[in-house]
Design a protein around this motif. Sequence first.
Motif, PDB file in Angstrom:
ATOM      1  N   ASN A   1       7.952   5.454  -5.459  1.00 51.02           N
ATOM      2  CA  ASN A   1       7.342   6.730  -5.793  1.00 51.02           C
ATOM      3  C   ASN A   1       6.505   7.222  -4.627  1.00 51.02           C
ATOM      4  O   ASN A   1       6.243   6.493  -3.669  1.00 51.02           O
ATOM      5  N   GLY A   2       6.083   8.461  -4.723  1.00 54.30           N
ATOM      6  CA  GLY A   2       5.265   9.057  -3.675  1.00 54.30           C
ATOM      7  C   GLY A   2       5.057  10.533  -3.947  1.00 54.30           C
ATOM      8  O   GLY A   2       5.368  11.033  -5.025  1.00 54.30           O
ATOM      9  N   SER A   3       4.545  11.238  -2.964  1.00 56.74           N
ATOM     10  CA  SER A   3       4.325  12.676  -3.090  1.00 56.74           C
ATOM     11  C   SER A   3       5.480  13.432  -2.442  1.00 56.74           C
ATOM     12  O   SER A   3       6.134  12.923  -1.526  1.00 56.74           O
ATOM     13  N   LEU A   4       5.733  14.647  -2.926  1.00 55.96           N
ATOM     14  CA  LEU A   4       6.797  15.479  -2.367  1.00 55.96           C
ATOM     15  C   LEU A   4       6.407  16.940  -2.545  1.00 55.96           C
ATOM     16  O   LEU A   4       6.097  17.374  -3.655  1.00 55.96           O
ATOM     17  N   ASP A   5       6.396  17.671  -1.441  1.00 52.98           N
ATOM     18  CA  ASP A   5       6.060  19.096  -1.452  1.00 52.98           C
ATOM     19  C   ASP A   5       7.282  19.927  -1.081  1.00 52.98           C
ATOM     20  O   ASP A   5       8.165  19.458  -0.361  1.00 52.98           O
TER      21      ASP A   5
ATOM     22  N   GLY B   1       0.790  -1.220   0.000  1.00 52.28           N
ATOM     23  CA  GLY B   1       0.000   0.000   0.000  1.00 52.28           C
ATOM     24  C   GLY B   1       0.821   1.267   0.000  1.00 52.28           C
ATOM     25  O   GLY B   1       2.051   1.259  -0.116  1.00 52.28           O
ATOM     26  N   ILE B   2       0.111   2.376   0.131  1.00 49.26           N
ATOM     27  CA  ILE B   2       0.761   3.684   0.176  1.00 49.26           C
ATOM     28  C   ILE B   2       0.818   4.170   1.621  1.00 49.26           C
ATOM     29  O   ILE B   2       0.343   3.507   2.539  1.00 49.26           O
ATOM     30  N   ASN B   3       1.421   5.347   1.808  1.00 49.35           N
ATOM     31  CA  ASN B   3       1.527   5.945   3.140  1.00 49.35           C
ATOM     32  C   ASN B   3       2.228   5.015   4.112  1.00 49.35           C
ATOM     33  O   ASN B   3       1.738   4.734   5.206  1.00 49.35           O
ATOM     34  N   CYS B   4       3.391   4.521   3.695  1.00 48.89           N
ATOM     35  CA  CYS B   4       4.182   3.622   4.528  1.00 48.89           C
ATOM     36  C   CYS B   4       5.246   4.349   5.346  1.00 48.89           C
ATOM     37  O   CYS B   4       6.006   3.714   6.084  1.00 48.89           O
ATOM     38  N   GLY B   5       5.332   5.645   5.194  1.00 50.50           N
ATOM     39  CA  GLY B   5       6.330   6.404   5.923  1.00 50.50           C
ATOM     40  C   GLY B   5       6.486   7.789   5.320  1.00 50.50           C
ATOM     41  O   GLY B   5       5.745   8.180   4.417  1.00 50.50           O
ATOM     42  N   SER B   6       7.445   8.520   5.822  1.00 53.45           N
ATOM     43  CA  SER B   6       7.645   9.889   5.357  1.00 53.45           C
ATOM     44  C   SER B   6       9.110  10.272   5.471  1.00 53.45           C
ATOM     45  O   SER B   6       9.907   9.571   6.113  1.00 53.45           O
ATOM     46  N   PHE B   7       9.459  11.395   4.848  1.00 53.90           N
ATOM     47  CA  PHE B   7      10.825  11.902   4.948  1.00 53.90           C
ATOM     48  C   PHE B   7      10.805  13.419   4.843  1.00 53.90           C
ATOM     49  O   PHE B   7       9.846  14.017   4.349  1.00 53.90           O
TER      50      PHE B   7
END
Length: 271
Positions: free
Chosen positions: A236-240, A186-192
């Motif tokens: 892949n993922g989101s980045l702001d 799945g998604i939302n497995c962590g952050s950085f």
Amino acid sequence: MKFNMKLVQASLVAAMATASAGSMAAVFNDFQVSEGSVPGSVVNTFTADKITGNYVEVVSFDGAGNFATSIKWQAGQYVANDGTTPLTTQLGSFGSSGYGLYALLQGTGTYSTNGAGITTFNFNPGGSLNVWIDPDANTSFTAPATGAGAWTTGNTGDPDYLIASGALFGGTGTLDPTLSSCKNGGINCGSFGTSTSFLLTALGSQYFTAPVPFYNVSFESGQLNSFVVAGTQTINGSLDVVFGVPEPTSIALMGLGLVGLGVSLRRRKQA
């Protein structure tokens, strides 16, 4: 030259307190964009405080606690009012006035996995950041074979132009496969979160027009989707992105202060 340890300590405490207070405030710094500087775009100036987008990353793990990463980030939208109001601009739009904005980032770091399977990442200072405008939004991208390589680009004739460059100051991240949102790939497995220096080119100053001088630090926050921490992976993922303080000079002064303290302490021990 004689060190005043109390003065250096006080300066460091004040600098770190200022940085900490700034990080607690949920307020993003405003900046101005002039889209008329992009060839083929319609004249349009607006104020934003965040850029949202998506990234694809090739990352290689050596099995000994080190990683190398190569990231392609493509901006999707400008946002205002402390990240709450999406703006309608020509970025990513279709038609003759639409254009693209992308960044290529390379870096290295270390990682460790605890008994629960949660992996922590720490980015090393250095690497490279380059931000480009794609006037006709037609650039193609080819991923590197490993995280140590660079993304390559191609287009159908119109040149992209470099608007900013920089390097990593550092950053951290966490991958937690035990999260319910991360089950079954799945998604939302962590952050950085990372921070980089940010230096505009002459063309970049025509696009990012305020403040003058422009912010010289960029802050990136991203979301990690599921992946295996081994070998070479494409994720892949989101980045702001937001801009602001602390400035590189403050970080450098803090580093110099710590070096000074270390030298002074060693001299005292030797005495």
